[in-house]
Design an enzyme around this catalytic site. Sequence first.
Site, PDB file in Angstrom:
ATOM      1  N   ASP A 104     -62.318  34.719  63.809  1.00  0.00           N
ATOM      2  CA  ASP A 104     -63.310  35.273  64.810  1.00  0.00           C
ATOM      3  C   ASP A 104     -63.285  36.916  64.086  1.00  0.00           C
ATOM      4  O   ASP A 104     -62.250  37.514  63.510  1.00  0.00           O
ATOM      5  CB  ASP A 104     -62.212  35.593  66.001  1.00  0.00           C
ATOM      6  CG  ASP A 104     -62.895  36.360  67.077  1.00  0.00           C
ATOM      7  OD1 ASP A 104     -63.734  37.039  66.664  1.00  0.00           O
ATOM      8  OD2 ASP A 104     -62.715  36.371  68.256  1.00  0.00           O
TER       9      ASP A 104
ATOM     10  N   SER B 279     -62.666  37.403  75.387  1.00  0.00           N
ATOM     11  CA  SER B 279     -63.010  38.452  74.623  1.00  0.00           C
ATOM     12  C   SER B 279     -62.402  39.729  75.436  1.00  0.00           C
ATOM     13  O   SER B 279     -61.265  39.767  75.663  1.00  0.00           O
ATOM     14  CB  SER B 279     -64.615  38.779  74.516  1.00  0.00           C
ATOM     15  OG  SER B 279     -64.784  39.730  73.541  1.00  0.00           O
TER      16      SER B 279
ATOM     17  N   HIS C  69     -65.412  33.592  67.414  1.00  0.00           N
ATOM     18  CA  HIS C  69     -65.224  34.268  68.528  1.00  0.00           C
ATOM     19  C   HIS C  69     -65.799  33.314  69.801  1.00  0.00           C
ATOM     20  O   HIS C  69     -66.795  33.506  70.341  1.00  0.00           O
ATOM     21  CB  HIS C  69     -66.015  35.618  68.623  1.00  0.00           C
ATOM     22  CG  HIS C  69     -65.602  36.560  69.876  1.00  0.00           C
ATOM     23  ND1 HIS C  69     -64.138  37.174  69.818  1.00  0.00           N
ATOM     24  CD2 HIS C  69     -66.392  37.079  70.673  1.00  0.00           C
ATOM     25  CE1 HIS C  69     -64.221  37.949  70.975  1.00  0.00           C
ATOM     26  NE2 HIS C  69     -65.499  37.923  71.387  1.00  0.00           N
TER      27      HIS C  69
END
Length: 652
Positions: free
Chosen positions: A595, A510, A627
Amino acid sequence: MKMKQWPPSLPTALVLVGASLGFALALPAPAVAQAAAQAVPKTYPVRDFFSNPEKAYFQLSQDGRTLGFMQPVAIDGAPRRLNVFVQSLKGSEPVGEPRRLTAETARDISIYHWKGSNRVLYTKDFGGDENFHVVSVDVRTGKVTDLTPGDKVRADLMDDLPDDPHHILVSHNRRNPEVFDVYRIDLRTGRETLVARNPGDIVGWGTDHAGQVRLAYRSEGLNSIVLYRPNETSEFKPIVTTDYKTEVEVPAFTADNRKLYAISNRGRDKKALVVIDPARPDAEEVVFAHPEVDLGGVTWSRLRKKLTEANFVTTKVEHKFFDATAQVIHERIKAKVPGMEVTLQSTTKAEDKFIVAAASDRTPGARYIYDAKANTLSKLAEINPKIPADDMAPMKPISYRSRDGLTIHGYLTLPVGREAKNLACIVNPHGGPWERDLWGYNPEVQFLANRGYCVLQMNFRGSTGYGRQFWEASFGQWGLKMQDDITDGAQWLIKEGVADPKRLAIYGASYGGYATLAGVTFTPDLYAAAVNYVGVSNLFTFMNTIPPYWRPLLPKLHDMVGHPEKDKARLTATSPALNADRIKTPLFVVQGARDPRVNKAESDQMVEALRSRGIDVPYMVKDNEGHGFSNEENQFEFYDAMEAFLAKYLKP
C-alpha cells in the site's frame, strides 16, 4: 468525447483514503413496512458478491466494428485475472469467437481504452504499488508494448489524441518521483518527446481539444494557481490565483479553444459551471449552478463540438442537459429500462452507438449497446446474474442533525424480511475523507444486508458535493467533529429503534479505517466489534510515508489535517495507535503489504500496541496487494473472515 485527464480537485488528489442530538428525519415508514413484509432471502455465498463478472467493462472501437470487454481467465495455471478480449460486431450484435488480447496473470487489468480501432491501451501496477505503467496492444498482431517502463515509475494516460492515429500524451515521474512531466509517445516506435517539463510545483496538466498542453496547475504553499498558454510554444502564465480552499478546475476548453469551461466556487459556496476568458480571468460567466449541491462533472461531444450535460448529486445523480440530442438519447434509453439509472460508458467516433450501463441500488444490472439511429437497445451481459435483485435490499436516503447543528446526509440499507427494530447494524464511514457515498449498487453493503445487518453510510462533514463550508468544517477535525458526525449517526440508529445498542459494529477502509479505529478508541463503549481495512492509525507516521508525488501538496495536507509540530498535541490525541490503551472492542485489521498511501506500518503499530497488552487481534496481510484488495482469492478470504468475525460478536 472521452474527457481528458484533468487534474482532480485537492480533496480528490489527496484521497486515501454533548449537546442533545436534534435528529431531523426518521426512517420512512414505507421502508420499514417493505423490509418486514418480504420473506427473508437465502444467504448467498461470498463469491457470488465478490467474484469478477464473467463479462463486463465493454468498450466500442472508434469505427464501431469491434467490441472490447474484460473477462476473467486463468492463464498457465495462475488464478483467474481480468484480461481484455475483442470481438467483431455486426450492427449491435457480437459475431464470431472472442479473441483474448492480453495475458496478465499477477493482477486484474483495472482499466483500458480503445485508441482508434486497431489498438488498446491499458494500465497495470505491480502488487498494488500504484506505480502504473501504460501498455499498448496492437489488436491485429497482438504485440504488447510497455510504453512507460522503469522501476517505480508512475504513469497516466493524459490524452489519447483521438485525431492523431499514431500518438498519445502521457505524464510520468521517471525523471523525478515527486513530479510529472508530459510526453508525446509515438505508438509505432515507443519514442518519447518531451512536451512539458515540470519545474517542481505543477500538480496537474490540461490539454485543449487539439491535444495541446495549454494548462498547468501549480501548488504553492497554501495557494493554488491556474497557468495558461495560448499554444505549446508560449510560456505558461498565471491567470487564476486562489487559496486552495477556493477551487477552479477546467474540464474542457470552449469549441474554439479560446476560453475555458471551469467548475468553480470563487465567490460562492457551491461549485458552479462557468466560462472563463483567459484575457479577463477574474470575470466568470455562470452557465449553471445548483442552489444546494456542488456541480460534479461535465460531458463534451467531439462530434458536435459542444458541452452536452453537467451532473450533480442530490440523493442520486442528476443531469442538466445543454444539448437536445444528448437529452433525447438519455430519455429514450431510460424509457427502455424503467426503474434503472443509466450511464453512457463508451461511444463510437460518430457518436451513433453507445455502451449503456443500467443499474440500481439492488443490482449492478446489465450492459447494452444502444443504436441511436435505430433507437434499439441490445443486451450484452448481466453483470451478476447469480443474485436476483428482488433478494437485495433497497438503499434509502436519510438525514440527521449533528450535535452542533449540521445536516448529515446518508443512506440506510435494511436487511430484507426483517423488522427494522433492534437489528445488528454496521456503521460504515467512507474513505477519502474528501469523497462521498453515493446511491447505487454496493456489493459490500448488499453482502452485509444479506447476512441480516442493517448498514448506515453517512456523508460526515468534509464529504464532497455539499459545498465549500461543509468541506472546510472538516479541517483539523480528524477524530473530533468528523468522528462526532459518525457517532451521532450510530446514536440516531439506536434512538430510532433500528439498532440494538449491544450489537453495533463499525467497518471502514482508508479514512473509513481511521474512523473505525477512532470509533473504538474514543467511544470505547459504543461498538461491539470493528473491522479496520487499510486504515490510518498514526497521523504522524501517515504523513511521513505518503507517496513522493503527494509531497507538493503536503503544506495543504498539513493545513487540512494538522502540522506535526504546530499541532503535535492534537495529532497525538487523535492518533488511535498512540491511544490504544483505551481500546477494548474486538478488532480485525486488514492490510495490503504494498500500500503506497497507507503504509503497512500503520496497521503494524496498531496491532503491536494491542498485542503488547495481551489482546488477540486477527491481522490479515496480503503481500501482493496495495490500498485495498484487488485479487479475487484475497477478497474471498477477507470477506469470509469478516463475516465470521462480525457474526461472532453481533450474532445477526
